[in-house]
Design a protein around this motif. Structure first.
Motif: not given
Length: 174
Positions: A138-148
């Protein structure tokens, strides 16, 4: 035995009287290929200005100025809540999340994997994409799990006189 009305205008042995043998093949294989390559070249050259225009547009997206747009009033969003809005265009879905008293983050809420909508789960403090179980920080918009693999495009916000405004889409840096 032939009279004036039944006379054949050519020799009966000449069955190819209607073919002009000197110009029988005006377009052979080599000529056809030259024509094909020439047409492809003309098409490529004529589409070049549109490609340059598209590349210019894509490289300047981060610098593009949009008129600031009111998202919501500060008093109508509690800490931890989210508000859906559209920015920069009316069909560009986005989400604003109030993380603390003075900290707001906003992202375009289409998952960078297959453009499914991204939702804010307040209880878990996570942004999720339900299509393929993608999660974003939520702070950076970076993906942390899953395929994105790419972060969500960030929307820069500004708070003025108790109103939260969207001001620009931050350019994605590879």
């Amino acid at each position: 035995m032939t009279d004036k009305n039944n006379k054949i205008p050519f020799d009966e042995d000449n069955y190819t009287h209607n073919i002009n043998r000197n110009n029988e093949r005006k377009l052979d294989r080599r000529g056809f290929m030259k024509t094909l390559v020439g047409a492809a070249g003309v098409f490529a050259i004529s589409s070049l200005p549109w490609g340059v225009l598209a590349a210019t547009e894509l490289t300047s997206l981060g610098n593009k100025e949009y008129p600031k747009k009111k998202i919501t009033d500060v008093l109508s969003v509690a800490v931890g809540d989210a508000v859906d809005f559209a920015f920069p265009g009316e069909h560009d879905s986005a989400i604003l999340i109030r993380l603390s008293e003075n900290k707001y983050v906003a992202y375009q809420n289409a998952c960078t994997h297959l453009r499914c909508p991204v939702f804010w789960k307040k209880e878990e403090g996570e942004m999720i994409c339900p299509c393929h179980h993608g999660k974003f920080d939520v702070n950076s918009g970076e993906p942390i799990a899953g395929p994105p693999r790419r972060p969500l495009p960030e929307i820069q916000v500004k708070v003025e006189n108790g109103v939260v405004y969207a001001v620009r889409v931050k350019r994605y840096e590879a």
